[in-house]
Structures are given as structure tokens and as C-alpha cells.
Design a protein around this motif. Sequence first.
Motif, PDB file in Angstrom:
ATOM      1  N   GLY A 313       1.356   0.195  17.239  1.00 47.56           N
ATOM      2  CA  GLY A 313       1.095   1.571  16.841  1.00 47.56           C
ATOM      3  C   GLY A 313       2.304   2.158  16.143  1.00 47.56           C
ATOM      4  O   GLY A 313       3.387   1.560  16.104  1.00 47.56           O
ATOM      5  N   LEU A 314       2.131   3.334  15.577  1.00 45.48           N
ATOM      6  CA  LEU A 314       3.194   3.995  14.815  1.00 45.48           C
ATOM      7  C   LEU A 314       3.394   5.410  15.333  1.00 45.48           C
ATOM      8  O   LEU A 314       2.445   6.072  15.738  1.00 45.48           O
ATOM      9  N   ARG A 315       4.643   5.830  15.316  1.00 47.90           N
ATOM     10  CA  ARG A 315       4.962   7.244  15.531  1.00 47.90           C
ATOM     11  C   ARG A 315       5.555   7.764  14.229  1.00 47.90           C
ATOM     12  O   ARG A 315       6.421   7.120  13.631  1.00 47.90           O
ATOM     13  N   VAL A 316       5.093   8.922  13.786  1.00 50.27           N
ATOM     14  CA  VAL A 316       5.471   9.422  12.465  1.00 50.27           C
ATOM     15  C   VAL A 316       5.897  10.877  12.539  1.00 50.27           C
ATOM     16  O   VAL A 316       5.480  11.626  13.430  1.00 50.27           O
ATOM     17  N   GLY A 317       6.744  11.270  11.583  1.00 55.29           N
ATOM     18  CA  GLY A 317       7.141  12.662  11.442  1.00 55.29           C
ATOM     19  C   GLY A 317       6.055  13.488  10.772  1.00 55.29           C
ATOM     20  O   GLY A 317       5.035  12.975  10.297  1.00 55.29           O
ATOM     21  N   THR A 318       6.282  14.792  10.687  1.00 54.53           N
ATOM     22  CA  THR A 318       5.247  15.717  10.206  1.00 54.53           C
ATOM     23  C   THR A 318       4.831  15.443   8.764  1.00 54.53           C
ATOM     24  O   THR A 318       3.643  15.463   8.435  1.00 54.53           O
ATOM     25  N   ASP A 319       5.792  15.180   7.879  1.00 58.15           N
ATOM     26  CA  ASP A 319       5.448  14.960   6.470  1.00 58.15           C
ATOM     27  C   ASP A 319       4.664  13.669   6.291  1.00 58.15           C
ATOM     28  O   ASP A 319       3.736  13.602   5.469  1.00 58.15           O
ATOM     29  N   LEU A 320       5.014  12.631   7.053  1.00 61.60           N
ATOM     30  CA  LEU A 320       4.291  11.378   6.928  1.00 61.60           C
ATOM     31  C   LEU A 320       2.879  11.509   7.493  1.00 61.60           C
ATOM     32  O   LEU A 320       1.930  10.931   6.945  1.00 61.60           O
ATOM     33  N   ALA A 321       2.720  12.250   8.565  1.00 64.45           N
ATOM     34  CA  ALA A 321       1.380  12.471   9.121  1.00 64.45           C
ATOM     35  C   ALA A 321       0.489  13.168   8.097  1.00 64.45           C
ATOM     36  O   ALA A 321      -0.681  12.811   7.926  1.00 64.45           O
ATOM     37  N   ARG A 322       1.053  14.143   7.396  1.00 63.69           N
ATOM     38  CA  ARG A 322       0.276  14.853   6.376  1.00 63.69           C
ATOM     39  C   ARG A 322      -0.062  13.918   5.216  1.00 63.69           C
ATOM     40  O   ARG A 322      -1.189  13.919   4.703  1.00 63.69           O
ATOM     41  N   ALA A 323       0.905  13.095   4.807  1.00 59.91           N
ATOM     42  CA  ALA A 323       0.667  12.165   3.694  1.00 59.91           C
ATOM     43  C   ALA A 323      -0.418  11.151   4.049  1.00 59.91           C
ATOM     44  O   ALA A 323      -1.265  10.817   3.207  1.00 59.91           O
ATOM     45  N   LEU A 324      -0.424  10.656   5.279  1.00 55.31           N
ATOM     46  CA  LEU A 324      -1.460   9.708   5.706  1.00 55.31           C
ATOM     47  C   LEU A 324      -2.830  10.369   5.713  1.00 55.31           C
ATOM     48  O   LEU A 324      -3.833   9.770   5.296  1.00 55.31           O
ATOM     49  N   ALA A 325      -2.894  11.598   6.186  1.00 56.78           N
ATOM     50  CA  ALA A 325      -4.173  12.303   6.241  1.00 56.78           C
ATOM     51  C   ALA A 325      -4.738  12.559   4.850  1.00 56.78           C
ATOM     52  O   ALA A 325      -5.958  12.634   4.671  1.00 56.78           O
ATOM     53  N   GLU A 326      -3.862  12.682   3.848  1.00 53.90           N
ATOM     54  CA  GLU A 326      -4.291  12.987   2.487  1.00 53.90           C
ATOM     55  C   GLU A 326      -4.605  11.742   1.668  1.00 53.90           C
ATOM     56  O   GLU A 326      -5.002  11.860   0.506  1.00 53.90           O
ATOM     57  N   ASP A 327      -4.422  10.556   2.242  1.00 61.02           N
ATOM     58  CA  ASP A 327      -4.632   9.329   1.475  1.00 61.02           C
ATOM     59  C   ASP A 327      -5.491   8.343   2.264  1.00 61.02           C
ATOM     60  O   ASP A 327      -5.021   7.298   2.714  1.00 61.02           O
ATOM     61  N   PRO A 328      -6.781   8.658   2.441  1.00 61.72           N
ATOM     62  CA  PRO A 328      -7.647   7.751   3.201  1.00 61.72           C
ATOM     63  C   PRO A 328      -7.789   6.373   2.550  1.00 61.72           C
ATOM     64  O   PRO A 328      -8.049   5.388   3.241  1.00 61.72           O
ATOM     65  N   ASP A 329      -7.615   6.292   1.214  1.00 60.35           N
ATOM     66  CA  ASP A 329      -7.702   4.993   0.552  1.00 60.35           C
ATOM     67  C   ASP A 329      -6.615   4.049   1.064  1.00 60.35           C
ATOM     68  O   ASP A 329      -6.841   2.843   1.215  1.00 60.35           O
ATOM     69  N   ALA A 330      -5.419   4.591   1.323  1.00 58.52           N
ATOM     70  CA  ALA A 330      -4.330   3.756   1.824  1.00 58.52           C
ATOM     71  C   ALA A 330      -4.642   3.221   3.220  1.00 58.52           C
ATOM     72  O   ALA A 330      -4.336   2.067   3.543  1.00 58.52           O
ATOM     73  N   ILE A 331      -5.264   4.042   4.062  1.00 56.56           N
ATOM     74  CA  ILE A 331      -5.644   3.590   5.399  1.00 56.56           C
ATOM     75  C   ILE A 331      -6.695   2.493   5.311  1.00 56.56           C
ATOM     76  O   ILE A 331      -6.631   1.480   6.020  1.00 56.56           O
ATOM     77  N   ALA A 332      -7.675   2.678   4.412  1.00 56.29           N
ATOM     78  CA  ALA A 332      -8.708   1.660   4.227  1.00 56.29           C
ATOM     79  C   ALA A 332      -8.099   0.355   3.714  1.00 56.29           C
ATOM     80  O   ALA A 332      -8.505  -0.738   4.132  1.00 56.29           O
ATOM     81  N   ASP A 333      -7.121   0.461   2.820  1.00 54.10           N
ATOM     82  CA  ASP A 333      -6.443  -0.742   2.317  1.00 54.10           C
ATOM     83  C   ASP A 333      -5.705  -1.456   3.437  1.00 54.10           C
ATOM     84  O   ASP A 333      -5.727  -2.691   3.531  1.00 54.10           O
ATOM     85  N   ALA A 334      -5.021  -0.698   4.298  1.00 54.16           N
ATOM     86  CA  ALA A 334      -4.279  -1.309   5.401  1.00 54.16           C
ATOM     87  C   ALA A 334      -5.215  -2.055   6.342  1.00 54.16           C
ATOM     88  O   ALA A 334      -4.897  -3.152   6.813  1.00 54.16           O
ATOM     89  N   LEU A 335      -6.381  -1.478   6.607  1.00 54.07           N
ATOM     90  CA  LEU A 335      -7.382  -2.148   7.442  1.00 54.07           C
ATOM     91  C   LEU A 335      -7.870  -3.432   6.773  1.00 54.07           C
ATOM     92  O   LEU A 335      -7.950  -4.488   7.415  1.00 54.07           O
ATOM     93  N   ARG A 336      -8.175  -3.354   5.486  1.00 55.71           N
ATOM     94  CA  ARG A 336      -8.704  -4.523   4.781  1.00 55.71           C
ATOM     95  C   ARG A 336      -7.665  -5.634   4.670  1.00 55.71           C
ATOM     96  O   ARG A 336      -7.977  -6.814   4.834  1.00 55.71           O
ATOM     97  N   LEU A 337      -6.409  -5.277   4.407  1.00 50.89           N
ATOM     98  CA  LEU A 337      -5.371  -6.286   4.196  1.00 50.89           C
ATOM     99  C   LEU A 337      -4.868  -6.906   5.497  1.00 50.89           C
ATOM    100  O   LEU A 337      -4.387  -8.037   5.489  1.00 50.89           O
ATOM    101  N   SER A 338      -4.969  -6.170   6.602  1.00 48.61           N
ATOM    102  CA  SER A 338      -4.424  -6.669   7.869  1.00 48.61           C
ATOM    103  C   SER A 338      -5.507  -7.150   8.835  1.00 48.61           C
ATOM    104  O   SER A 338      -5.226  -7.944   9.741  1.00 48.61           O
ATOM    105  N   GLY A 339      -6.736  -6.623   8.664  1.00 50.51           N
ATOM    106  CA  GLY A 339      -7.782  -6.915   9.631  1.00 50.51           C
ATOM    107  C   GLY A 339      -7.705  -6.044  10.865  1.00 50.51           C
ATOM    108  O   GLY A 339      -8.437  -6.258  11.837  1.00 50.51           O
ATOM    109  N   HIS A 340      -6.821  -5.042  10.852  1.00 50.93           N
ATOM    110  CA  HIS A 340      -6.652  -4.134  11.998  1.00 50.93           C
ATOM    111  C   HIS A 340      -6.691  -2.687  11.502  1.00 50.93           C
ATOM    112  O   HIS A 340      -6.254  -2.384  10.391  1.00 50.93           O
TER     113      HIS A 340
END
Length: 363
Positions: A313-340
Motif C-alpha cells: 500500500g501507499l501513504r501519500v501527501g495532500t497534493d499527491l492524493a489530489r493528483a491521483l483522484a484527478e487521473d483515473p486513467d493512471a490508476i487504470a494503467d497501474a492495475l493493467r500493468l501490475s495485475g493489482h
Amino acid sequence: MAASAPGEIRIAVTDDTGLRDYALWRPGRPDGVGDLHRGRTGARMPALGGTFIDLADGTAGFLPDSAGTAPTEGDAVLVRVVRAPQGGKGARLKAEGGSDAAGPPALLARGPTPLDALAQAWPDAPIVIDDAAIAARLPPGLRPRMQRVPRAFDEETEAACAALADPVVALPGGMRASITPTPALVAIDMDGGGASTDRRAKQTAQFAANRDALPALLHQIRLRNLSGAIVLDVAGLAIRKRQALRETIEAALAQDPLRPRFLGFTALGLAEILRTRIRPPLHEMLSGAPGRALQMLDDWVRRSAGQPGRPPGLRVGTDLARALAEDPDAIADALRLSGHQPAWRLDPALAPQGWTYDRDTRP
């Protein structure tokens, strides 16, 4: 070559001499260059010589008076983005004719991606990809050039691309340069190396060292997409001797498709270069919260891909949490590339752009 990573595609052009061109393409966060918008005319700024245009995404771009007839406040207007938002400033626009001017602000058409642009600049180069998701994003006209491989970048290309994030550049002859972007300009300082062991007269040796190192350094301007005002301090050469480097500088800049202009040397002996701003420079893409979030996800994917069991798992600061929430494509890519599925939690104790692996989960 186009290498896939969470939220971005790294694009490199190479030949026998090394890295010739480089760009980052972030499909979930397009830079907007070439996009066609129907905007709404906002406040005119006579002191700035232009008008702000409200766009559909809630931002505003700037339409200079020289880029088209100044519209009346409140009017709908068709505009195209000619320079991406960068350096704290919004997009630069030009007026477009057409029949779609009536209506609320809207994005009417996307412009060419960085991959499209490099494919056009290098028409004979194959497009080597390592991810089917890239193929799905290619325009039909580029698909005949596509070649699928397990890994787009070899180790040498990986190293060359990674080095572009380092502000210190190793140059021929043992020289090096430090690149320092500021809000007003990019400052580059060259430092002598091999010339110190040259047995020729000092100024002769320094001239030769600078002459031999400058083409590689000026190529870095293109690879890093440095733009706007650039000032360069060559190493150890008397000011009166620096004019003799003009031909070397101009020849190197002529290889850049943006055709940077060499404006000459200042009274202090600094070379002045002006390069057109179009897409965001690499250092801006890597340094902000969106860039840091993608670097974190890439590290997480490399650690998690192919591993059994629960990923870290990851712990993130406030700006990174906001950046992750604004980029669902990146989360989908991480799932596809890692299988997790990546999982993170906000940790206010961290710096806004800080992150770490969560100790409460197994590696």
C-alpha cells in the motif's frame, strides 16, 4: 519507441548516435496543444494586448490581438491552442474561422498528441510499442508503422531518458553543464573539464573544449524541451573570445525543428537563445504533483508486477492524493500493468508531494 507507464507514454527516437528526440504523452492529462475550442470572450486586457477566453474546462486562455480580431466580451469565439499552459500562465490561443461559434464553451476537437507529432517529424521511423493500450490510441494512419515488442526501451535508452531528469549534464571532453530553470529564464552554466589537462595555450584549449561540447549541450535543449529565454555561460573563455563560438552555436540550433534563435552574447559574455514555447518543458512535467504521482505509481508497478499476494500500500501527501483522484486513467494503467489494484491513504504528516510505502501492508 513508445514505452508504457502508469498515466503516461514515454516516446524516444534513437539512432546509432543515441537519443535524438524525446517526449512525454499523458493521455489522461493532455497538454491541449492544437485543441479546437468554442470559447466565451472574457475580459479584454489592453495593457497585455489581448483578451482572456473562457474555455469549457473552467480555465481561461489568452488571445493576443495579433492572433485575430479582438472579440466583444460575452461573444462566443472559435480558438485553437497554440501553446500549452506552462510557467504559471494559461494557454495561448489563436482565432479560428468556422460555423460552430454559436453556443456555450466546448472542446470541439483534440489536437495531435506528442506521439503524433514525433511520428510526423520522423516519418521513416517504426513505432515500436510494448503495450496494446498504445496501439488502441494510435490514429489509423500510423498503425502500419507499429511493431509490438515485450520491452520498448533497451537499457541504454532507459538510462539516456532517465538522465534527462538530472540538472547536471555530462559533456564531451570531460566537461559538464548545470541547467537551472527559473520563472523568467533557463540558466545554463558550463564547467571545464578536459581542457585543464590540454597542453595548448589556455584560451586555445578552452575554446576547443567549448566548441566540442556545445553541440551535445544544445541538443539537450531539444530533448528537455527547454524554451523561452535561455542564457548560457560557456566555460573559462575570455569574453572577447566567445564571439568565435557563434558558428558552432548556430549550426547546433539549426538541427532543432523549432529553430531557436541565437541572439548573440551579452556584455557579460552570456549567450542568449530564444526558443518557441509550445508544449510544457520536461522539468515542469516531472516536478509538479501530477508528475510526482506518476513517478510513484511507476515505482509501485515495478515493485508489484508479477508478485503474488497482496501488493504494498501507499501513504501519500495532500497534493499527491489530489493528483491521483484527478487521473483515473493512471490508476487504470497501474492495475493493467501490475495485475493489482493500487491502494493508498492520505497521510497529512507527509509533505504535500511526499509519499512512502505503507508499513501496515506486506511488500
